[in-house]
Write an enzyme that holds these catalytic residues in place. Structure first.
Site, PDB file in Angstrom:
ATOM      1  N   CYS A  89       0.841  -1.196   0.000  1.00 13.32           N
ATOM      2  CA  CYS A  89       0.000   0.000   0.000  1.00 13.32           C
ATOM      3  C   CYS A  89       0.881   1.254   0.000  1.00 13.32           C
ATOM      4  O   CYS A  89       1.559   1.533  -0.972  1.00 13.32           O
ATOM      5  CB  CYS A  89      -0.985  -0.040   1.169  1.00 13.32           C
ATOM      6  SG  CYS A  89      -2.399   1.071   0.970  1.00 13.32           S
ATOM      7  N   HIS A 195      -3.455  -5.759   0.968  1.00 14.23           N
ATOM      8  CA  HIS A 195      -2.813  -6.000   2.258  1.00 14.23           C
ATOM      9  C   HIS A 195      -2.805  -7.485   2.624  1.00 14.23           C
ATOM     10  O   HIS A 195      -3.743  -7.969   3.258  1.00 14.23           O
ATOM     11  CB  HIS A 195      -3.565  -5.247   3.357  1.00 14.23           C
ATOM     12  CG  HIS A 195      -3.386  -3.766   3.338  1.00 14.23           C
ATOM     13  ND1 HIS A 195      -2.404  -3.121   4.059  1.00 14.23           N
ATOM     14  CD2 HIS A 195      -4.068  -2.797   2.680  1.00 14.23           C
ATOM     15  CE1 HIS A 195      -2.493  -1.820   3.855  1.00 14.23           C
ATOM     16  NE2 HIS A 195      -3.490  -1.595   3.024  1.00 14.23           N
ATOM     17  N   GLU A 197      -1.090  -8.869   4.949  1.00 16.40           N
ATOM     18  CA  GLU A 197      -0.981  -8.998   6.407  1.00 16.40           C
ATOM     19  C   GLU A 197      -2.346  -8.952   7.092  1.00 16.40           C
ATOM     20  O   GLU A 197      -2.476  -9.336   8.253  1.00 16.40           O
ATOM     21  CB  GLU A 197      -0.058  -7.910   6.974  1.00 16.40           C
ATOM     22  CG  GLU A 197      -0.655  -6.517   7.091  1.00 16.40           C
ATOM     23  CD  GLU A 197      -0.685  -5.726   5.795  1.00 16.40           C
ATOM     24  OE1 GLU A 197      -1.045  -4.533   5.837  1.00 16.40           O
ATOM     25  OE2 GLU A 197      -0.330  -6.298   4.742  1.00 16.40           O
TER      26      GLU A 197
END
Length: 220
Positions: A89, A195, A197
């Site tokens: 990002c 993302h 994660e």
């Protein structure tokens, strides 16, 4: 492999990344403050991660100020020596601003912040569900650069439908050619808007992000 996660004023995904790498993969993670510049504890077998957020408030272009931080100067040197670097990002934006990756990230085509699950397709044709959360995630490069990226296999992810079909309807931000992530020519620097994660833990109800880390960094 151990990891360094760079923290800027405005980073908001640094602890998410730390948690994913430590708890989902059992890796050693060292948090790196933007004003520091010492990476001597890392070898080129390790990885530096530039997380998502709003570095320096994104008061200029996203990532434009962070590119000049002391730590990023060291990260650039680390990457040029062959060390692995992953930007997610805002981290992707910073890598483009720093010249480690080609292209730029522009304001979303709909002029609105987008926060939702999307599907991305890797080179093997596998569709993965991973969330996005950005206002300036529209990847852009000129046609010559785009052709070069495609020719060299540097496009690592494209936005797609759940069945893997790549079309305009699957594109959340208007990114050129549906590009969600790229790597450099040497194959050691990776950038992506979604993302992983945020989708690597069973507690999240989605572990497709684990496959991203496995594909890009060989984690298991």
């Amino acid at each position: 492999m151990k990891f360094g996660v760079v923290v800027f004023p405005g980073s908001n995904c640094d602890r998410d990344m730390q948690d994913a790498l430590q708890n989902d993969f059992g890796k050693e993670v060292i948090m790196l403050w933007h004003k520091d510049k010492d990476l001597s504890m890392f070898t080129t077998d390790d990885c530096i991660v530039i997380p998502g957020g709003f570095s320096y408030g994104d008061y200029l272009r996203c990532g434009a100020i962070a590119r000049f931080s002391p730590m990023m100067q060291s990260v650039i040197d680390f990457a040029n020596r062959g060390g692995k670097v992953l930007g997610v990002c805002n981290g992707f934006q910073i890598l483009c601003e720093s010249g480690l990756l080609p292209g730029v990230l522009l304001q979303n085509a709909n002029q609105q912040f987008v926060c939702k699950n999307v599907f991305i397709k890797n080179g093997a044709g596998q569709a993965l569900k991973v969330p996005v959360a950005h206002g300036e995630g529209r990847f852009y490069a000129d046609d010559a650069t785009l052709d070069e990226l495609e020719k060299n296999g540097q496009v690592i992810f494209k936005y797609c439908q759940p069945d893997g079909t790549v079309n305009e309807g699957a594109n959340p931000n208007g990114a050129t050619r549906n590009i969600a992530g790229i790597k450099n020519r040497a194959g050691n620097v990776f950038g992506m808007m979604p993302h992983p994660e945020r989708s690597s833990s069973e507690a999240m109800g989605n572990q497709d992000g684990r496959k991203v880390f496995e594909l890009l960094l060989g984690l298991n």
